[in-house]
Design a protein around this motif. Structure first.
Motif: not given
Length: 569
Positions: A2-6, A20-29, A152-162
């Motif tokens: 379970k994601p914590g403060k991360e 078969m692209n499946v990506n998870l991002y976890g943050c604050n539970g 997110t509270p912990y930073g920005r992600v740039f997810h490019t996709g295709d």
């Protein structure tokens, strides 16, 4: 977990493979999912067409899953939705064209009321718990390709996709270098990006150049039909072929259900407004060959696709003749070489000329080559690079190249890798369950389950079925009946089955396999002599062993052998 403060990144598909692209991002539970795709089966899964991701990890935590955000409408990004979205029970989010494709899939499965589908405008945004999403338009080989900015509270992600860079896009307006530079200026913790074409030393090229190449090629054909095969999802290529048809005085014909579906959804969402009228198959059958430009599916050699049926002469309406031209306006996907070659050989046998991207400029990729990757890293300037969407060799090379481009930190995941991006990332926290499921008919099975293992054994060794009938005293009421399927005996099958029957009878009597003279190329083995007749499970095992021994001596194979004991009275 379970994601914590991360901030955690965890791929369940698409890392170490293309598809078969499946990506998870976890943050604050909480968790969010980006894309839910499938891939196509290879020969190691006999009888199976589609491979789905194993979502057991997130299904066990579905109460913490906030939604699924889709980058674009290719099957390797949305193809698993009809089979898994209802079970996940969370909303889907997509831009209009992608949502249109998904809506059709949900309706075909009869679950359109069970799955919440939300349409986000191009460039739009949404908030899911601690995650903020913003769509960023990117050029790709399908309408409405998108990258995602994930705040997110912990930073920005740039997810490019295709993605790719295209100075002359025909449909849509992708983000400019200035816009991407602004994103980089705002500070980006991590870029999670496409690795497919990292070994390509040149940029992918523009769809405008393909239009010029196709127009020139078709203009030179004064006689005969021209058939162009491409990926049905490439609506820009459909627009190009519509333009070519008008410029060369030919009528456009579409062949393939997926081609019709893409065209319908594209028009419904405001694209392909200038596409000329499409001629029906019936009309085309009576038209002069030099007046036809046929656009069809099947560029990868799919047996049921339109091109395969046309090549074999089995299409219900469309025919090709010597002097006609088939243009492959597509890339040959690794693994499809044999299937594509089969179709091209069938065309050549019928005197039909074939042109591919090797002979003319008729295709550009939808993924970035090294110059495009370099430009993206100059614009985005992430602290961390996480390569995805590639085989291991692609991803490792992408990580090396990112470091050459000045990215200080990289990490190459595999499916199931739980990577903490912040704080103090990247750090590999461990590996969670990830794997493959198979859509076998209407049933979803584990890829390593008993069904597929048994089917592989049947495919490799064949099947033998033995029926033994016993009377009331437990003695043979008739000679055992033996059938064989897929066992390599051919012309000797009658003699082979007779010997198997004799061996089965000897096993029932307790005497083992009967003696027989040696045969050419095989060593004869004498029987064990008379003995006590076996019973129950032992009889089944003895008969199975005896019959398989004969099969092994005849063929060197160990076929799957089923034994049925029938007792009279």
């Amino acid at each position: 977990m379970k994601p914590g403060k991360e901030l955690i990144f965890l791929p369940l598909g698409g890392s170490g493979e293309i598809g078969m692209n499946v990506n998870l991002y976890g943050c604050n539970g909480k968790w969010v999912m980006v894309d839910l795709g499938m891939t196509f089966a290879d020969p190691s899964y006999p009888g199976v067409d589609l491979v789905l991701p194993d979502l057991a990890f997130i299904e066990e935590r579905r109460a913490d899953l906030l939604g699924v955000v889709l980058t674009h409408g290719h099957e390797d990004h949305i193809g698993a939705i009809p089979y898994m979205a209802a079970e996940l029970g969370v909303p889907l989010y997509a831009t209009p064209f992608t949502a249109g494709l998904i809506a059709k899939k949900l309706k075909e499965e009869g679950i359109e009321r069970e799955v919440e589908l939300n349409i986000i405008p191009m460039g739009g945004s949404l908030q899911l718990g601690p995650f903020g999403f913003r769509y960023v338009a990117m050029a790709h080989s399908i309408l409405e390709g998108n990258a995602l900015i994930i705040d997110t509270p912990y930073g920005r992600v740039f997810h490019t996709g295709d993605w790719k860079l295209d100075d002359g896009p025909l449909l849509g307006v992708p983000a400019s270098g200035e816009m991407l530079t602004d994103i980089g200026d705002s500070g980006v913790l991590a870029m999670v990006g496409d690795s497919t074409n990292v070994f390509n030393m040149e940029a992918s090229g523009s769809e405008s150049d393909v239009r010029a190449g196709l127009l020139q090629l078709v203009k030179t054909r004064k006689k005969g039909r021209v058939l162009v095969t491409t990926f049905a999802s490439n609506a820009a290529r459909i627009a190009t072929l519509g333009h070519v048809a008008k410029e060369t005085g030919r009528h456009l014909v579409l062949a393939g259900r997926s081609m019709d579906r893409i065209t319908e959804v594209a028009k419904a969402t405001g694209y392909l407004k200038d596409l000329p009228p499409v001629m029906s198959w019936d009309q085309a059958s009576g038209m002069a060959p030099e007046k036809l430009l046929i656009l069809c599916t099947g560029a990868q050699g799919e047996p049921a696709a339109a091109l395969s049926r046309i090549a074999e002469g089995n299409h219900p309406a469309l025919r090709l003749e010597p002097g006609d031209l088939v243009v492959y306006s597509s890339k040959q996907i690794p693994g499809n070489e044999l299937a594509i070659g089969r179709v091209q050989n069938a065309l050549a046998t019928r005197g039909i000329e074939v042109v591919t991207e090797r002979q003319a400029h008729v295709h550009v990729s939808g993924h970035p080559g090294r110059p495009e990757l370099e430009a993206m890293y100059e614009w985005i300037r992430p602290e961390i690079a996480i390569p995805v969407h590639g085989e291991r060799r692609h991803m490792e090379e992408h990580a090396r190249f990112a470091r050459e481009c000045g990215v200080k930190k990289t990490m190459v995941p595999i499916n199931g890798s739980a990577i903490r991006l912040a704080p103090n990332g990247p750090v590999l926290l461990g590996h969670e369950k990830a794997g493959r499921l198979l859509l076998d008919g209407d049933v979803i099975l584990p890829a390593d389950g008993a069904t597929i293992v048994e089917r592989r054994r049947l495919m490799m060794n064949g099947l033998m079925a033995v029926a033994v009938v016993l009377d009331r005293d437990g003695k043979l009421a008739a000679a055992p009946v033996v059938n064989a399927q897929g066992v390599p005996v051919e012309a000797d099958k009658e003699a082979f089955l007779a010997e198997c029957s004799d061996a089965a009878a000897a096993a029932v009597k307790g005497g083992g396999k009967p003696a027989r003279p040696p045969r050419g190329g095989r060593n004869g083995r004498g029987g064990r002599g008379d003995g006590d007749a076996p019973s129950g499970d032992k009889m089944v095992d003895d008969v199975r062993v005896a019959v398989r021994r004969v099969a092994r001596e005849w063929t060197g194979k160990k076929p799957v052998t089923e034994v049925q004991i029938v007792r009279l009275g």
